[in-house]
Design a protein around this motif. Structure first.
Motif, short mmCIF file in Angstrom:
data_model
loop_
_atom_site.label_atom_id
_atom_site.label_comp_id
_atom_site.label_asym_id
_atom_site.label_seq_id
_atom_site.Cartn_x
_atom_site.Cartn_y
_atom_site.Cartn_z
N ASN A 1 -4.33 61.93 -6.66
CA ASN A 1 -5.19 61.98 -5.47
C ASN A 1 -5.73 63.38 -5.20
O ASN A 1 -5.17 64.38 -5.65
N ARG A 2 -6.80 63.42 -4.44
CA ARG A 2 -7.25 64.66 -3.79
C ARG A 2 -7.30 64.37 -2.29
O ARG A 2 -7.34 63.22 -1.87
N LEU A 3 -7.27 65.42 -1.49
CA LEU A 3 -7.28 65.25 -0.04
C LEU A 3 -8.68 65.47 0.52
O LEU A 3 -9.40 66.38 0.09
N GLU A 4 -9.03 64.62 1.47
CA GLU A 4 -10.28 64.78 2.20
C GLU A 4 -9.99 64.66 3.68
O GLU A 4 -9.15 63.86 4.10
N THR A 5 -10.69 65.44 4.49
CA THR A 5 -10.54 65.39 5.94
C THR A 5 -11.72 64.63 6.53
O THR A 5 -12.89 64.99 6.31
N GLY A 6 -11.42 63.56 7.26
CA GLY A 6 -12.46 62.74 7.85
C GLY A 6 -13.00 63.32 9.14
O GLY A 6 -12.55 64.36 9.63
N GLU A 7 -14.01 62.63 9.69
CA GLU A 7 -14.63 63.09 10.93
C GLU A 7 -13.64 63.09 12.09
O GLU A 7 -13.81 63.83 13.07
N ASP A 8 -12.59 62.25 11.97
CA ASP A 8 -11.58 62.20 13.03
C ASP A 8 -10.54 63.30 12.89
O ASP A 8 -9.60 63.38 13.67
#
Length: 454
Positions: A292-299
């Motif tokens: 996996n890679r990490l992504e930060t959402g709008e929340d």
């Protein structure tokens, strides 16, 4: 309305784990006077303190002494080996009590939802923990320990517990109250390595600092992590909570030091990995992990996103430690998405449930430590007591206490009362004393019932 604060109210608490006992203690401290009857489907109380806390953590288990003090108070009664929905019903309790508190916890697992999850050798942590702790439901689990490597899916304390139990030295195991059937199996185990896989990174892992730090005290255990996943500057972010920074410093230490090549056992932390498939012919032989890679959402929440890259890890044992989940209670509302009972600050939602309440994991989900349940229970009890002062009492005979016990013993000839539990407790402690163990648990239901009888 007539004021009924001078007469005792009677409350049924269903479940005898930490949240149930904290609720009972708060009720017994309350004004007006409250009497508490506690029910459990097992013959023994204490819930996860007895059947969930790792055996090598006796200090955590010592909280049971507080529950003993609550059980010794006037106005408290314990009724074990009574199953709600089988031996007695919700409606029958509502006929006899001013209120019911459900403190039943989260009794099952969250599923991975991947191919091969149910192959022999793939085991839910709730089952494995119950097995080594002597829970009667899991005595016959017989996990396959004839493999050199175990893979643990999850990045919380339960994942650490099950991995550690597989790798503890024999002397450490024999000093605990690990159930004898599991003790023999773990001592004879072929497992030499446990790989703990978390779908996100070390910053997001839910380990507690104490649990991580104590790994360094285990003899003959090499603990490792990939320096690329736990880089040198990972703990330098001042915006992170102090507890997270402490955890990262410990994990960085594991990544920075060369492990002892001669260590008998090895524990590896592998982050950014999600299980994709468990494979094997008739039993687990390997697990496929997605990178996996990490992504930060709008929340603002950090999510693990599959890169498409795959790793295959040979193993004969997969332990699934991705969370617990509550089960629906007969006649009680249930939110299937969260595995909890819908409520407002402990009051169960709905006009048909105005005398019913929840505490603990069935209220808030499987989160927090044992002590978290105290604040949680106090909130519920505060509302319950306020409600009692505004309600007409349940109509019942003057000898309510005696009539309830007569009814229960008629329904449940093998009912275990507080004296019966004390007899079991004394027997188990006596068995453990010659070998310096806290207790040797009785795991057979019939033997437990026999010990409980005068």
């Amino acid at each position: 309305m007539e004021n009924h604060t001078t007469r005792p109210h009677h409350v049924a608490v269903v479940g005898s784990g930490p949240s149930g006992f904290y609720a009972a203690a708060a009720l017994l401290d309350a004004e007006p006077d409250v009497r508490v009857d506690m029910f459990d489907r097992l013959a023994t109380p204490w819930g996860l303190v007895r059947a969930g806390v790792a055996p090598d953590h006796p200090k955590i288990k010592s909280v049971s002494s507080q529950y003993d003090k609550t059980a010794a108070r006037e106005g408290f009664r314990f009724f074990g080996h009574v199953c709600l929905g089988e031996d007695i019903t919700r409606d029958e309790l509502l006929e006899r009590y001013d209120a019911i508190i459900y403190a039943v916890g989260s009794q099952t697992e969250r599923r991975l939802g991947i191919p091969g999850e149910d192959l022999p050798g793939s085991i839910a942590s709730v089952d494995f923990v119950g097995w080594y702790n002597g829970h009667p439901d899991y005595v016959d689990l017989a996990p396959a320990l004839d493999t050199e490597r175990a893979v643990v899916i999850g990045a919380g304390n339960v994942a650490l517990d099950v991995a550690r139990m597989l790798l503890l030295p024999e002397a450490d195991l024999r000093a605990t109250d690990t159930a004898d059937h599991a003790l023999d199996a773990l001592v004879g185990s072929s497992v030499r390595e446990a790989v703990i896989c978390g779908r996100r990174g070390p910053r997001e892992a839910a380990f507690t600092t104490t649990e991580l730090r104590e790994l360094t005290d285990i003899d003959d255990l090499a603990v490792v992590a990939d320096p690329g996943q736990v880089p040198a500057d990972i703990a330098d972010d001042d915006t992170l909570p102090k507890a997270t920074r402490r955890n990262l410093e410990i994990l960085r230490g594991f990544a920075a030091h060369e492990p002892d090549p001669g260590a008998r056992h090895r524990m590896e932390f592998r982050f950014y990995r999600s299980p994709v498939e468990i494979r094997g012919d008739g039993r687990v032989e390997e697990i496929v992990l997605g990178v996996n890679r990490l992504e930060t959402g709008e929340d603002g929440r950090t999510r693990a996103v599959d890169t498409g890259e795959r790793e295959t890890v040979p193993t004969g044992l997969v332990l699934r430690a991705v969370g617990y989940r509550g089960l629906a209670l007969p006649g009680v509302p249930f939110d299937d998405d969260t595995g909890t009972v819908p409520h407002t600050e402990g009051r169960i939602d709905g006009d048909d449930h105005r005398r019913e309440y929840v505490v603990g994991w069935i209220k808030r989900g499987p989160s927090g430590i044992i002590g978290t349940n105290k604040k949680d229970a106090n909130e519920t009890v505060r509302h319950l007591v306020a409600d009692l002062a505004e309600r007409e009492p349940v109509d019942r005979p003057a000898d309510h206490g005696e009539s309830v016990e007569t009814w229960l013993r008629d329904r449940c000839p093998d009912l275990v009362d507080q004296a019966g539990w004390q007899a079991i407790d004394a027997h188990e402690r006596g068995r453990g004393e010659p070998d310096g163990r806290p207790r040797v648990k009785v795991v057979d239901r019939e033997e437990l019932l026999k010990l409980s009888r005068p």
